[in-house]
Motif scaffolding. Sequence first.
Motif, PDB file in Angstrom:
ATOM      1  N   GLU A  10     -76.516 -44.032  89.008  1.00 42.34           N
ATOM      2  CA  GLU A  10     -76.205 -42.825  89.912  1.00 42.34           C
ATOM      3  C   GLU A  10     -74.841 -43.516  91.298  1.00 42.34           C
ATOM      4  O   GLU A  10     -74.155 -42.227  91.198  1.00 42.34           O
ATOM      5  CB  GLU A  10     -77.481 -42.148  90.219  1.00 42.34           C
ATOM      6  N   LEU A  13     -71.538 -43.088  90.610  1.00 45.26           N
ATOM      7  CA  LEU A  13     -70.970 -42.639  89.773  1.00 45.26           C
ATOM      8  C   LEU A  13     -70.933 -41.825  91.518  1.00 45.26           C
ATOM      9  O   LEU A  13     -69.906 -41.102  91.587  1.00 45.26           O
ATOM     10  CB  LEU A  13     -72.035 -42.226  89.166  1.00 45.26           C
ATOM     11  N   GLY A  14     -71.404 -41.506  91.663  1.00 43.16           N
ATOM     12  CA  GLY A  14     -71.568 -41.137  93.602  1.00 43.16           C
ATOM     13  C   GLY A  14     -69.736 -41.560  94.177  1.00 43.16           C
ATOM     14  O   GLY A  14     -69.766 -40.735  94.993  1.00 43.16           O
ATOM     15  N   ALA A  17     -66.979 -40.650  92.874  1.00 39.78           N
ATOM     16  CA  ALA A  17     -66.708 -39.146  92.430  1.00 39.78           C
ATOM     17  C   ALA A  17     -66.091 -38.932  93.697  1.00 39.78           C
ATOM     18  O   ALA A  17     -65.835 -38.038  94.341  1.00 39.78           O
ATOM     19  CB  ALA A  17     -67.744 -38.399  92.489  1.00 39.78           C
ATOM     20  N   VAL A  74     -63.548 -31.052  90.321  1.00 36.28           N
ATOM     21  CA  VAL A  74     -64.199 -31.236  89.290  1.00 36.28           C
ATOM     22  C   VAL A  74     -64.930 -32.817  89.285  1.00 36.28           C
ATOM     23  O   VAL A  74     -66.312 -33.400  89.716  1.00 36.28           O
ATOM     24  CB  VAL A  74     -63.170 -32.398  88.517  1.00 36.28           C
ATOM     25  N   CYS A  75     -64.959 -33.624  91.229  1.00 39.58           N
ATOM     26  CA  CYS A  75     -64.994 -34.499  91.671  1.00 39.58           C
ATOM     27  C   CYS A  75     -66.511 -34.119  92.360  1.00 39.58           C
ATOM     28  O   CYS A  75     -67.373 -35.316  92.077  1.00 39.58           O
ATOM     29  CB  CYS A  75     -64.166 -35.535  92.916  1.00 39.58           C
ATOM     30  N   LEU A  77     -68.715 -31.546  91.136  1.00 43.54           N
ATOM     31  CA  LEU A  77     -69.639 -31.412  89.877  1.00 43.54           C
ATOM     32  C   LEU A  77     -69.876 -32.727  89.554  1.00 43.54           C
ATOM     33  O   LEU A  77     -70.704 -32.404  89.580  1.00 43.54           O
ATOM     34  CB  LEU A  77     -68.418 -30.118  88.583  1.00 43.54           C
ATOM     35  N   SER A  78     -69.204 -33.866  89.721  1.00 43.46           N
ATOM     36  CA  SER A  78     -69.778 -34.861  88.851  1.00 43.46           C
ATOM     37  C   SER A  78     -71.245 -35.963  89.753  1.00 43.46           C
ATOM     38  O   SER A  78     -71.924 -36.079  89.264  1.00 43.46           O
ATOM     39  CB  SER A  78     -68.486 -36.038  88.236  1.00 43.46           C
ATOM     40  N   PHE A  79     -70.734 -35.600  91.277  1.00 38.53           N
ATOM     41  CA  PHE A  79     -71.470 -36.440  92.194  1.00 38.53           C
ATOM     42  C   PHE A  79     -72.524 -35.772  91.560  1.00 38.53           C
ATOM     43  O   PHE A  79     -73.274 -35.782  91.948  1.00 38.53           O
ATOM     44  CB  PHE A  79     -70.596 -36.031  93.510  1.00 38.53           C
ATOM     45  N   LEU A  81     -73.830 -33.104  89.757  1.00 40.67           N
ATOM     46  CA  LEU A  81     -74.552 -33.084  88.241  1.00 40.67           C
ATOM     47  C   LEU A  81     -74.757 -34.697  87.628  1.00 40.67           C
ATOM     48  O   LEU A  81     -74.418 -34.823  87.673  1.00 40.67           O
ATOM     49  CB  LEU A  81     -74.245 -32.095  87.651  1.00 40.67           C
TER      50      LEU A  81
END
Length: 81
Positions: A10, A13-14, A17, A74-75, A77-79, A81
């Motif tokens: 996680e 991913l942050g 993003a 999009v970046c 939202l991926s951060f 969600l």
Amino acid sequence: MLAMILAAIEGTLGIGACIGAAIAAIGAGIGIGKIGASAMEAIARQPEATGDIRSNMIVIAALVEGVALFAVIVCLLSFFL
């Protein structure tokens, strides 16, 4: 153990993003700068076509800005969600 692995994934991913949003913003800035420079050169070469060049420049800059906005959303939202 599994919770630690998921937390590490996680976190990466942050970071990804945030880097993606930064690259999108930088790319849009460079693109709009090139559009403006090219428009100024075109106006200097053909001053009688200033209105057409300016309107085309504004439309193209808006399209570049829209694409950058979608990339940043999009970046983010991926951060989150």
